[in-house]
Write an enzyme that holds these catalytic residues in place. Structure first.
Site, PDB file in Angstrom:
ATOM      1  N   GLY A  27     -50.625   0.642 -18.050  1.00  8.65           N
ATOM      2  CA  GLY A  27     -51.774   0.059 -17.255  1.00  8.65           C
ATOM      3  C   GLY A  27     -52.567  -0.895 -18.520  1.00  8.65           C
ATOM      4  O   GLY A  27     -51.660  -1.462 -19.246  1.00  8.65           O
ATOM      5  N   SER A  85     -44.816   1.672 -21.312  1.00  7.77           N
ATOM      6  CA  SER A  85     -45.649   0.500 -21.374  1.00  7.77           C
ATOM      7  C   SER A  85     -46.868   0.823 -22.368  1.00  7.77           C
ATOM      8  O   SER A  85     -46.722   0.865 -23.415  1.00  7.77           O
ATOM      9  CB  SER A  85     -46.020  -0.097 -20.054  1.00  7.77           C
ATOM     10  OG  SER A  85     -46.859  -1.075 -20.015  1.00  7.77           O
ATOM     11  N   ALA A  86     -48.225   0.681 -21.794  1.00  3.09           N
ATOM     12  CA  ALA A  86     -49.183   1.079 -22.725  1.00  3.09           C
ATOM     13  C   ALA A  86     -49.128   2.397 -23.646  1.00  3.09           C
ATOM     14  O   ALA A  86     -49.435   2.402 -24.714  1.00  3.09           O
ATOM     15  CB  ALA A  86     -50.598   1.011 -21.916  1.00  3.09           C
ATOM     16  N   HIS A 102     -42.395  -4.460 -22.451  1.00  3.58           N
ATOM     17  CA  HIS A 102     -42.214  -5.544 -21.576  1.00  3.58           C
ATOM     18  C   HIS A 102     -41.869  -6.975 -22.381  1.00  3.58           C
ATOM     19  O   HIS A 102     -42.429  -8.122 -22.023  1.00  3.58           O
ATOM     20  CB  HIS A 102     -43.715  -5.940 -20.644  1.00  3.58           C
ATOM     21  CG  HIS A 102     -43.968  -4.939 -19.836  1.00  3.58           C
ATOM     22  ND1 HIS A 102     -43.406  -4.324 -18.765  1.00  3.58           N
ATOM     23  CD2 HIS A 102     -44.847  -4.028 -19.898  1.00  3.58           C
ATOM     24  CE1 HIS A 102     -43.795  -3.202 -18.178  1.00  3.58           C
ATOM     25  NE2 HIS A 102     -44.951  -3.109 -19.017  1.00  3.58           N
ATOM     26  N   GLU A 156     -37.482  -4.820 -20.730  1.00  2.00           N
ATOM     27  CA  GLU A 156     -37.539  -3.703 -19.718  1.00  2.00           C
ATOM     28  C   GLU A 156     -36.242  -3.076 -19.490  1.00  2.00           C
ATOM     29  O   GLU A 156     -35.144  -4.029 -19.368  1.00  2.00           O
ATOM     30  CB  GLU A 156     -38.210  -4.546 -18.365  1.00  2.00           C
ATOM     31  CG  GLU A 156     -39.597  -4.838 -18.690  1.00  2.00           C
ATOM     32  CD  GLU A 156     -40.181  -5.501 -17.483  1.00  2.00           C
ATOM     33  OE1 GLU A 156     -39.348  -5.862 -16.452  1.00  2.00           O
ATOM     34  OE2 GLU A 156     -41.276  -5.734 -17.268  1.00  2.00           O
TER      35      GLU A 156
END
Lengths: 234, 234
Positions: free
Chosen positions: A89, A121-122, A158, A193
Site C-alpha cells: 500500500g 511491497s511496502a 516493484h 515483481e
C-alpha cells in the site's frame, strides 16, 4: 536467527492475491497463525477489508489470520505473535502508523529474534535501512524515514526497467535511485515483481526466476542472478 | 498580483531544455534577469552545472541568469530578484534546501507580491499547498511537506495516464492520488507534459494543447480543457 520472506509484490499479473507465494507462506508460518499489519491501506481500503482479503486468500492453508487493528494493545500483539505479515500500500502511511503506535522498534526486535515475517511491497520496503527508495507518494508526514533495518541495505520493490524509446520525461527508476545515492551510501536492491529475498538464519538469498538489479554508490549497477547469496551486500 | 508559469516539465520529447517554453519565458521575464534555484539537482548534477544548462538554454533570449548558490545571502537574493526560476529534479531535496536556507516563506512572499516566477516539474510541484503529490523518491527528510501554496490546490507534474493492458502491479498515478485523498482534502491537478498553469493577476489558466486531469476528494476525476479557467479549483 531471522526467518523472513521479503517479496517485491503481493500479486502477479493474472493471478490472485498472494497466489504465487502460497508454497512459501505454508513453509514460513509453521505455527499456522499470522498477525496481519494492514496499515499501508492500498487504494485507501479499510483495515478490516484489507485483513479480510488476506483471510480469504489464505483460507485453504489452515493459517489463522488476525489484523493488528483488532487488538487494543498493538505492541503486545506484535510481541506475542507467532508470525507477522505486513501488506503493501502506501509506505509513508505504514511507517507513520508503525511509529505512532510505537511498534517500529518492537517489530525489528521480534524479526531479529526469529518471528517469521512476510513482507510484500511496502511491507518489504520497510525491512530495509530506510524507506527512502519507496515508489509511493508522501501522503502523510512520518516522524522519520528510518525503518526496520533487518537487511543492511535499502529495497526498491516493484522495480521497473527503463521503458525503451519512451517519450515521457519523468525520471526512470534508475535515475531516482542514482539521485538517492548522491545523498546516501547504502546499496539498493531493485526487486522485480516475482522476486523475493529469503532471510534464513544468517543468509540472504534472492528467490524467484528473475535477476535483481543492484545499485551501489559510485558503481555501475549490475544484475544478481536468481538463487544468489546476498550476504555481502552492505 | 501573481505572475507565474507552472509547467509540468522543462523539456518535451525531441526538444532541447526549455525549448517549448521560450515564448512564455521571453514574455514573463521582462526585466531580462533571472535568479535560478538549482537545488533539486536532477540526476544529482551540481548546482553550477545545472545553472550553466539554464544559461546556455536562454543565451539567445538576452535574459541574464544567475544561480542562487552563487550568493552568500540566498534570502537577500530572493528578496531582490527581478524574476525567479526553480528547475526540476528531486522535490524532497529542493524542499529540504529551501527550508534549510530559510527561503520557503520568502519565496512565497515575493511570488505573491508579483515577482515573475517560472517552475518546471519539482519547481511547479512546490507551488501547490504541499509537496505530497510529487512522484519523487524521499532521498532526504525535509522538515515539512508544506510548500509555497501560491495556488490553493496540489499539483502532480509529469502526469501519466494508466497504461492500458499493463502487467505491472505497481500503483498507477491515479491510484496514488486516490490514496492521497484518503488523508487530504485539497484538489490535485494532474498536469501532463506540455501543459502549464498561467497565473496572472487573480486568474489561473490551463495552457498548452492538452487537457489536465482534476482530482477532487470523493468525486470522479475529470478533464479540464486547454485554456480553461481554474479559479474555482480549491
Amino acid at each position: 536467527m531471522k526467518n523472513a520472506i521479503l517479496a517485491s509484490t503481493s500479486t502477479l499479473h493474472g493471478q490472485t492475491y498472494l497466489e504465487y507465494l502460497l508454497p512459501e507462506i505454508q513453509e514460513l508460518f509453521k505455527e499456522r497463525e499470522l498477525l496481519f499489519i494492514p496499515y499501508a491501506r492500498p487504494g485507501g481500503i479499510s483495515h478490516t477489508d484489507y485483513t479480510d482479503l488476506v483471510k480469504k486468500s489464505l483460507e485453504n492453508t489452515g493459517i489463522a489470520v488476525k489484523g493488528l487493528h483488532e487488538y487494543e494493545d498493538p505492541a503486545q500483539a506484535v510481541q506475542e505473535s507467532k508470525g507477522i505479515f505486513t501488506g503493501g500500500g502506501n509506505t509513508f502511511l505504514l511507517v507513520e502508523k508503525l511509529y505512532r503506535n510505537n511498534i517500529m522498534g518492537l517489530l525489528r526486535q521480534v524479526i531479529l529474534q526469529g518471528t517469521p515475517y512476510l513482507g510484500t511491497s511496502a511491507g518489504t520496503n520497510i525491512a530495509g535501512l530506510t524507506m527512502q527508495t519507496t515508489n509511493d507518494m508522501p501522503i502523510i508526514y512520518p516522524p522519520s524515514f528510518q525503518t526496520l533495518g533487518v537487511v543492511p541495505f535499502n529495497i526498491n520493490p516493484h522495480y521497473l526497467d527503463p521503458v525503451l524509446n519512451s517519450t515521457h520525461k519523468g525520471e526512470t527508476r534508475e535515475t531516482r535511485i542514482r539521485e538517492f545515492h548522491t545523498l546516501n551510501t547504502q546499496p539498493v536492491i531493485g526487486l522485480r515483481e516475482g522476486s523475493w529475498l529469503e532471510l534464513k538464519g544468517g543468509n540472504i538469498t534472492l528467490r524467484g526466476n528473475l535477476t535483481a538489479r543492484i545499485f551501489k554508490v559510485n558503481e555501475t549497477p549490475f544484475e544478481a542472478e536468481p538463487s544468489s547469496n546476498l550476504n555481502d551486500l552492505k
